[in-house]
Design a protein around this motif. Sequence first.
Motif, PDB file in Angstrom:
ATOM      1  N   GLN A  94      29.560  25.135  46.034  1.00 44.06           N
ATOM      2  CA  GLN A  94      30.667  25.125  45.081  1.00 44.06           C
ATOM      3  C   GLN A  94      31.647  24.074  45.543  1.00 44.06           C
ATOM      4  O   GLN A  94      31.762  23.824  46.733  1.00 44.06           O
ATOM      5  CB  GLN A  94      31.366  26.489  45.080  1.00 44.06           C
ATOM      6  N   PRO A  95      32.365  23.449  44.600  1.00 50.96           N
ATOM      7  CA  PRO A  95      33.304  22.402  45.029  1.00 50.96           C
ATOM      8  C   PRO A  95      34.420  22.959  45.913  1.00 50.96           C
ATOM      9  O   PRO A  95      34.981  24.015  45.618  1.00 50.96           O
ATOM     10  CB  PRO A  95      33.880  21.867  43.715  1.00 50.96           C
ATOM     11  N   ILE A  96      34.730  22.227  46.965  1.00 52.36           N
ATOM     12  CA  ILE A  96      35.865  22.622  47.798  1.00 52.36           C
ATOM     13  C   ILE A  96      37.138  22.346  47.006  1.00 52.36           C
ATOM     14  O   ILE A  96      37.299  21.282  46.414  1.00 52.36           O
ATOM     15  CB  ILE A  96      35.904  21.800  49.113  1.00 52.36           C
ATOM     16  N   ASN A  97      38.015  23.314  46.985  1.00 45.81           N
ATOM     17  CA  ASN A  97      39.310  23.128  46.332  1.00 45.81           C
ATOM     18  C   ASN A  97      40.118  22.102  47.136  1.00 45.81           C
ATOM     19  O   ASN A  97      40.287  22.270  48.341  1.00 45.81           O
ATOM     20  CB  ASN A  97      40.028  24.481  46.309  1.00 45.81           C
ATOM     21  N   SER A 113      27.962  15.515  44.162  1.00 48.04           N
ATOM     22  CA  SER A 113      27.820  16.952  44.397  1.00 48.04           C
ATOM     23  C   SER A 113      27.237  17.214  45.784  1.00 48.04           C
ATOM     24  O   SER A 113      27.314  18.320  46.291  1.00 48.04           O
ATOM     25  CB  SER A 113      26.960  17.597  43.314  1.00 48.04           C
TER      26      SER A 113
END
Lengths: 589, 475
Positions: free
Chosen positions: B121-124, B297
């Motif tokens: 999942q993308p790092i915030n 990604s």
Amino acid sequence: MSEQVGTITWISGPVVRARGSRHVGMLELVEVGTERLVGEVIGLKGDQMTVQVYEETAGMQTGAPIFGTGLPLSVELGPGLIQSIYDGVQRPLPLIEEAVGSFINRGARFDSISREKKWKFTPKVKVGDEVKGGAVLGAVMETDTFEHRIMLNPDDSGTISWIAASGEYTVTDVIAKVKMGREEKSVTMLQRWPVRRARPFVSRRGANIPLITGQRILDTFFPVAKGGAAGIPGPFGSGKTVTQHSIAKWADAEIIVYIGCGERGNEMTEVLQEFPHLVDPRTGRPLMERTVLIANTSNMPVAAREASIYTGITIAEYYRDMGYHVALMADSTSRWAEALREVSGRLEEMPAEEGYPAYLAGRLAEFYERAGYVNNLNGTQGSVSIVGAVSPPGGDFSEPVTQHTKRFIRCFWALDKSLASARHFPAINWLDSYSEYLEDVAFWWREKTGKDWLSMRNRAMELLSEESRLSQIVKLVGPDALPYTERMVLETTRLIREGILQQNATESVDAFSSVEKQIRMLELVLYFHERGMAIVRRGAPINLIHDLPVVDTIIRAKSTVTNEEMHKFDDIQKQIDQQMGQLDAEYRS
Amino acid sequence: MSEVTVQGGQEVLGVGRIEGPILVVEGGANVSYDEVVEIQDSRGQVRRGRVLEVGEGFAVIQAFAGSTGLSIDGTRVRFLGNTLHIPVADEMLGRIFDGLGNPIDGGPEPLTDRYMDVNGQPINPTARIYPRDYIQTGISTIDGVNTLLRGQKLPLFSGAGMPHDQLAAQIVRQATLGKIAGAPPTEGEEFAIVFAAMGVKNDVADYFRRSFTESGALTRVAMFLNLADDPPVERIVTPRAALTLAEYLAYELEKHVLVVLTDMTNYGEALRQISNVRGEVPSRKGYPGYLYSDLASMYERTGRIRTSKGSITQIPILTMPNDDITHPMPDLTGYITEGQIVLGRELNFAGIYPPVAVLPSLSRLMKDGIGKNRTRDDHPRWGAQLYAAYARTQDVRALASVIGEEELSDVDQKYLKFGRAFEREFVNQSFTENRSIERTLEIGWKLLSILPKKELTRVTLDEIAQYYKGDDASN
Ligand SMILES: Nc1ncnc2c1ncn2[C@@H]1O[C@H](COP(=O)(O)OP(=O)(O)O)[C@@H](O)[C@H]1O
Ligand SMILES: [Mg+2]
């Protein structure tokens, strides 16, 4: 609450098709699947609707529901935007982190603007006042120094029938009532505005005030006007982001909207960690207190990347409407164009150049058109300036995004790989760049500095293009073949390149040059040139000029003389006089 | 076509169409986008795949191992109801896996109940810590002028026949947490290493394995191997499986992880192949329009986050087709990563190791990890000066080739001398030489001292006074 309007029939990445087109409108915001992911209707055909989804669709199934909202994709506007960091569809990233941890989870829903925070509201109208769209009803201090003006929605107008007393209110508290015909409308400090619709204004004004960025090659050589649009194309590693960050730090705008569109996470983190500690030279307040960040990094959902540009520009227009100068940075518009392309590809639309959809140029035009210095509905003036980075594949400027962008901007800052390799920063090529605002802002320079900036700037450009011609010859026969007068040009242009054009963004004194410092440096170098020229014309060998100690002093002045020490330039001028004077005397006889 | 629902998901017998690694399955309800499937051929052999597109009553599936041996009627597809997950565990260090994360070293399945989605999942961005700690690699062209930081993604751009593997192995072997110049050496924490091979020959994998063994690192290495003769489609998963383990090690077990991915160009090939079979609109050179997002990604799965002391540093290796840095793979990689180390053909011919072409190389994060209290105060300006001088050398060389060396001015002659010395003494070092940061800075100053002081406008006068060793006596 929203009701089910359709059923998913097809899923491919961020694009979903569903039955139920009769129940939604084009560009309507919808909620997709059982997790109610945010999406937007981008196509209607027969019974089918096509939806782009702003969140990851893995795990979604056909047969799942789609819910309508009846609203277009909109942003929330009101006090509390400043210092925020949002994703492309205005979800507050800090709240997402608080709720779900370090990784962005889909489906997380939060208000874009805090509903709890209270703001000290001061009314600016009284009962009975006639108000038109955009009218300033009151104000709150959004930061210690920034007055946020609460405006009536541009589409409304009427008579004030009630106005809140001075006091603390949340953004959802009613602060005014406006009688509009037979209806009475309650007004809060929170407004919604559809992102794809430009906010209205009365008229455009001439863009004749430069946006001062503190970057010498921009302000002195290729200025952009407040309300203007500039493009900064360049291959990777040539300095797009550093330049955009520098502008975001030092530009003399009252509000900065920075859109990280499909770029690196660390670059947004850098801004987040650095800006609170940097001081705005004009207000003495942390730079973060004038900044709104939109971060839809390269690994975040691609459809939200497409939206991020619109989210940012709408916020920028909102502050413009209050009568402020706003500068918007978009890094990178190419990633936005690629998001368009990706969605278009999934729709199997007919591609035009390099797989981009045929409407690419139209979308770019719409975006850059939203820049402008305008007369607002409420009688104030404000501006939105746009600086868009462009990332051409292979650094080839003939590709579609660069080419179309060029049509809609008036200022082109061409980054050059070979300058960057030689660590000449900013690696903006002075021969390939242009600004169409030169004449427009010349008057401002004269008023501000009392000097004929444009002639000096043009003189320096002349020397630089002469240098490029001469260096062709030097490449073939070596410098010794040139007459001394031509070698004098090369001495001076070295001072222009190394002393003025080169500017180190990471060095505290050099990072920002005041207008006064910029023009004084230019003046000194040209003065050096005139005096040197007179001497070599009398036959003095060029190496005597080359070896003058003041040459080194001039090159170092950018980082040894601060903006507050303008008198030091007088000393340098004295050194020129003294050292040149000696030579002059020797060769006069 | 018959349908049965078995435990763990529904099953469809027979497929509608097979084209390259892509199958279109008809029937099947409630199929999820990106779901994993098991594909059983008529002999009962099982391979895995995943859903690329779902419509009403059909699903497009990509078979990781390709479609060889599959038939229209005899193929059974079982939908597993979830996206692709791999087990993650500390004990996976020291082990070898295939490109999908299955053990191939004869050992057991990792004992764990932690399974993580390979897509991550993308790092915030608000959760990240900006990287600031430099890694000393002992290689002057990196530590000195393209400094690598913990949490950075810095690829090696190379070409066929160049020693990128040696360089990567040397970095992995020598990497320690950097220290301030002059400070006593510290006991740095050791890196855990996650190595992913995509489409490289067995000798390459073997080379790294030997190198890890010799340096005693093998117990700290997890290897994910999809070799040249393994199914190309699997390559899409290999780096993601590796990064999934890396994230677990870095962000949950708080380790410092170095990820080596080789060769990303082969990964790109596989992606292009699938895209072409599906008839997608290509952008450049037949690569799909989403290549940038796809690479991002993976490359963005690097860095540090506030909730963990660990970090992921990525060193992807990619060979540039025809040494062309504008080819979509290096180009889009360079647009995402935080710099690049470029290997140069000419230096390699000249016998210089490592043949790092300094001018096109870059570390974007260098500025934040060097200088006062990090390496040494003069380091940033010293580096800019070396760059500027070496760039000038290139111009002088071009001029010399036209007018002859003898015709050059004194200063230009000195630049030629500087350039030669720079390549032989600064760039060049042996495969086993581990230079300290002090040593690298010292060599640099020695070389700058070949030039007259007046040329050194990037460093301060104080620095010249302190470090300049040349015979230019002027002030
Ligand atoms: N004005 C500048 N001053 C100092 N260094 C710069 C400047 N502009 C660019 N750089 C250097 O160039 C590198 C790449 O710049 P960046 O803006 O990230 O490139 P791009 O966004 O075009 O890929 C930076 O990491 C920095 O080292
Ligand atoms: Mg950039």
